[in-house]
Design a protein around this motif. Structure first.
Motif, PDB file in Angstrom:
ATOM      1  N   ALA A 259       0.833  -1.198   0.000  1.00 23.45           N
ATOM      2  CA  ALA A 259       0.000   0.000   0.000  1.00 23.45           C
ATOM      3  C   ALA A 259       0.874   1.257   0.000  1.00 23.45           C
ATOM      4  N   ALA A 260       1.939   1.214   0.773  1.00 21.39           N
ATOM      5  CA  ALA A 260       2.835   2.374   0.805  1.00 21.39           C
ATOM      6  C   ALA A 260       3.480   2.573  -0.561  1.00 21.39           C
ATOM      7  N   GLU A 263       1.011   4.073  -3.005  1.00 21.97           N
ATOM      8  CA  GLU A 263       0.810   5.516  -2.775  1.00 21.97           C
ATOM      9  C   GLU A 263       1.911   6.315  -3.482  1.00 21.97           C
ATOM     10  N   ASP A 266       1.469   6.148  -7.334  1.00 22.41           N
ATOM     11  CA  ASP A 266       0.402   6.999  -7.876  1.00 22.41           C
ATOM     12  C   ASP A 266       0.908   8.394  -8.230  1.00 22.41           C
ATOM     13  N   THR A 312       9.517   0.073   0.052  1.00 20.36           N
ATOM     14  CA  THR A 312       8.779   0.207   1.312  1.00 20.36           C
ATOM     15  C   THR A 312       8.862  -1.103   2.080  1.00 20.36           C
ATOM     16  N   ALA A 318       2.947   5.281   7.023  1.00 17.30           N
ATOM     17  CA  ALA A 318       2.079   5.727   5.929  1.00 17.30           C
ATOM     18  C   ALA A 318       2.342   7.190   5.615  1.00 17.30           C
ATOM     19  N   GLU A 319       2.600   7.979   6.649  1.00 22.91           N
ATOM     20  CA  GLU A 319       2.818   9.408   6.404  1.00 22.91           C
ATOM     21  C   GLU A 319       4.117   9.644   5.635  1.00 22.91           C
ATOM     22  N   ARG A 322       3.285   8.937   2.032  1.00 27.67           N
ATOM     23  CA  ARG A 322       2.476  10.044   1.514  1.00 27.67           C
ATOM     24  C   ARG A 322       3.347  11.267   1.252  1.00 27.67           C
ATOM     25  N   ALA A 325       5.392  10.737  -1.821  1.00 26.89           N
ATOM     26  CA  ALA A 325       4.546  10.865  -3.011  1.00 26.89           C
ATOM     27  C   ALA A 325       4.374  12.329  -3.371  1.00 26.89           C
ATOM     28  N   LYS A 326       4.065  13.112  -2.358  1.00 27.94           N
ATOM     29  CA  LYS A 326       3.874  14.556  -2.618  1.00 27.94           C
ATOM     30  C   LYS A 326       5.158  15.184  -3.118  1.00 27.94           C
TER      31      LYS A 326
END
Lengths: 331, 331, 331, 331
Positions: A259-260, A263, A266, A312, A318-319, A322, A325-326
């Motif tokens: 999942a990480a 993210e 994406d 990962t 998770a943060e 995220r 990703a940003k």
């Protein structure tokens, strides 16, 4: 924020608990109750007779498995990017007593029957040529991609037809199963032996070699001792393996890592070098872009001159994923 | 009450603590701070430049050490009872690529210069004969006896004179040091490499290979990876080793095991097969006597038809040793 | 007058002729008509399906044969004096990838079922112990003595019962057959492979490995090439082997050598160390006696401090043997 | 008319004579006068200290030479078409105990420093990667092309700089020297060992391994015996080698073979796949064209789907070469 690899992540608390509990267990080597429980546990998991040995590293798992399939004068077909070829310091040459790796190519570090045939069909059945004895694929592949059950079935059929042993290097097998949403048996395909990875997924130093016939497993037991891989307190390895299977911890951990990675993927769009189907993200990134990310505190490996690899793990916050990703999105 | 072996004893609490603390450490393989601290720590301990690798088993430690000393076409002189000959499933043949073990005899499973010469002097320096390349002794020996510093010095001098590498298998090195009351350097003698045992003495799965020159250590690093013995989370092994050295835990543990063995030995009198200088007690006991002890709850191995072996560990309860001593006394 | 060894004797004229005639033959490796004739020729000789490979040395013959019987983690039981143990520079360790030689004792360098059992019965079927995979005996033995058919049958029965491959090193097989006056099949016993020696008996550099099943022979063909022993002009080796068999040249040559040895033996009386059943005579002779013989022009090897070995060959002049016999008689 | 290979050509009459004369020579192995003359003879030929061993095959020569340069955990850089990679049945894996062949590309089956760098520069000096230990080139190459002295000098300089042993596979070294018209030393370049081919050039079964330092030669002697390649009647091999050198027979033979190849090449024009600089002619020829030639009595190998290989030998009749040239010209 660490995206270097999953290979040094902390040990999962439930694995720790199981190891501590093993203090009380007694007989040495693999004569203890935990080690003896492995065959049944994996037979249940795969719905197929399984014979299981623990070892401390993936390299040992792969090479001991292959040593049951390939004679010293034979060869193992694998992808050019395969871990056994590219990252194991020549261990297959050692464990297989000089057998040859026969390198095939294929997108996403995956093999197809055609790619295998392109390697083995030109080999004349004559003593001047090393003959193929085994086929080894990596699930998930070194490019973070996953073989579908039908793809494995086709490779297994080819292996069977040509008399090749069939090995799956499953260093990230859990991530593949989590991605596919299928059974472990489907994700392993009709292989003869699977290196079922635990270490990158929350264990400390235990992998499981899963054999699907008793003869190969028996052979591997002799070879494991001979390679110095039979630990006297093996119960601590068996405890790790059992803890990973208990309550599907292995799947939960893999899902978290996947999942990480998803993210991050994406945010990468056309930068992605390969579909992200497990927990590795290969991204086209120029040197300046990589510098920029590192300046923001992200640790990762360069992948050639113009790309980076982000990995990962079961415990990647998770943060962090995220935020990465940003950060990539902003480039 | 268990006197089977020290090889499956529980892990010492301080080792557990150190391992847990290693969760936080990060770089993989032996690039972490703990692994990197080993050289200095052992250099201090031996008062001599030391280069140290962790491995998971004593078999791997012995064979990787010997692989730096003996070419594939050479031989290693060792005692007929040596672990490398008798208990490692042919691992030296594997790691040394077919080199030969050359068996010498000697009381108490110990070698003397004369015993070594009896093996190597008849060897003609001709290609039809395998030539000796290395000498390996076990400290404490497989009979639970300990080489004195002067004995090791004499063996080392012979090795030097004949151009042989000198290896010490120290699976129970701590027990030897505890018995001798000398420095570790004295108990290791002028060797080129020492397999410093930790597992039988309270660790889980970490031994230290101590090299006294950087070249052999560098070579062993290539061979360790190639043998599948380079763990990615190696910090957990380094943590074990460091914890064992911390505050002389290794010596305390060995002293406890030795004391328990001494207590048993005192009760055995003329039954003893060898002086008890470490934590193993070999005792002449007939079948009926062994049956009687087992009926009282003592677990131990037969040693041939008319003897038994009792092994104590760091955590053998003093009362168990005392009870066994009394039970033997009553026979 | 040379009694050093039979291993450097001149090539027999009929072997030379056959080699010269092979100039005309063409296809390379073992695809030529001569090489292809071997299987049938030896099948006739042994009255048993035979599959035959030529190689250039006895060491290669022995080791390639054993490589079809013993896995790298196994062991080969042989006499302590066996050529494979004492004279082949560690070749079995090389060809068998680190397998172990397990040394048995026996009078006249011969093994008995009891001697083999004394080695293998104590071996626990556990991974810490190397397991026996094969049995190798030398016919005639390294002491110049010959196994009777019943002795070989008993050893073969034991091998079969314990699942051991059975190899006969027949470097001086011809001398054994000549002594026994039996068929080659009887003199080889129920073995799986025979190194049929030609070189010591009048050939130049060709020995025959005779397999009695096609599977082992097929395996040996891969291993022969891999060991650099597949000659491109192999027809010259096949020619030697066929010439030796033609008109029983092999037996005639062996009879001549045996007769010369017998003549010497007759003069030795109680000095003989072993019965003389082939072409080697081991004789108790003090240093002064050996000096005296050498002063009379006899060349031979010392055999330890108080003995000498005299070896006759196919071309040892009868008068030389007679002269030596007299010279020994006069001592 | 045979153009299949030079590897099965008849033995040259002067080689036969020398072999017959060796019947009289005595001491075994390489202790005879002929074997002992090799070092001096080759030292003269190369104007450089040479230490020489005979062996029976080119595969053994190459692999024993490389075994002195490459540790089991190392690698040998060679061309993808190199004989050691493509035609030796995995022998390097056997003799080098599992070392790796590292494949480089280059026109005409020749390597350049850039091609070597393309293979070795990306190799990280880390235990996960097999490190290069040696470089091997073939003179003349597998495409029948010849390295110029300056090309070898450049490769040797690179090898020296990177600490690689430098080996030349000279299976057709004589043809290269004949083509270049330079000294043998120039044609061998600054190599550490040369497999000096004799068999394809008129010998029966003797190649010379020429070492240019005594240490490698000494090591190779142990390894030769261990590989079963030390023949007891080695004098017959030494005789072949000396006969080939005597009166420059080796050069005369190679010139004859080269001339025949040149004659064929002249007729091939644009059909040639590689410059013809030795005794091999690779020609683009369609299936129908090959059929036509075969119908006229020419024997040769297909080279892939649309080409053929013609090889000449020392004894290829000039008229056969001329006839073939004409036949190709007529196509």
């Amino acid at each position: 924020m660490l995206f270097l690899s999953d290979n040094a992540a902390a040990v999962h608390p439930r694995v720790w608990e199981a190891m501590r509990a093993a203090d009380e267990v007694q007989p040495p080597y693999d004569n203890d109750a935990l080690s003896r429980a492995l065959d049944e546990r994996f037979t249940d998991l795969f719905g197929r007779e399984a014979h299981v040995l623990w070892v401390a590293t993936g390299t040992a798992a792969n090479c001991l498995a292959l040593a049951t399939m390939c004679a010293p004068h034979g060869g193992v077909v694998c992808h050019r990017a395969a871990h056994i070829e590219a990252d194991e310091g020549g261990a297959p040459g050692f464990f297989l007593h000089g057998a040859k790796l026969m390198l095939a190519d294929g997108a996403d570090a995956k093999l197809t029957p055609d790619a295998v045939r392109a390697v083995i069909d030109p080999i004349v059945p004559d003593v001047h040529w090393v003959q193929p004895h085994a086929l080894s694929v990596t699930q998930a592949s070194e490019a973070g991609c996953v073989y579908r059950p039908a793809e494995l079935a086709a490779l297994g059929a080819l292996a069977g037809e040509r008399g090749l042993g069939f090995h799956v290097d499953g260093a990230r097998f859990a991530n593949a199963v989590a991605h596919l949403g299928c059974t472990p048996a489907e994700a392993a395909g009709p292989c003869d032996a699977l290196s079922f990875g635990m270490i990158k997924n929350g264990a400390m130093n235990a992998e499981a070699i899963v054999f699907f016939d008793s003869e190969r497993a028996a052979l591997a037991r002799w070879r494991r001792k001979r390679a110095g891989h039979l630990q006297s307190k093996g119960r601590y390895l068996a405890a790790q393996v059992l803890a990973m299977l208990e309550g599907d911890l292995w799947l939960d951990n893999a899902r978290a890592a996947n999942a990480a990675a998803a993210e991050i993927a994406d945010a990468c769009g056309a930068r992605l070098m390969h579909p992200v189907e497990a927990n590795e993200v290969f991204v086209h990134l120029g040197p300046a872009e990589r510098d920029a990310l590192r300046a923001q505190g992200y640790a990762f490996y360069d992948w050639g001159a113009d790309a980076a690899r982000f990995v990962t793990a079961w415990n990647t916050p998770a943060e962090d994923a995220r935020a990465l990703a940003k950060a990539i999105g902003r480039l």
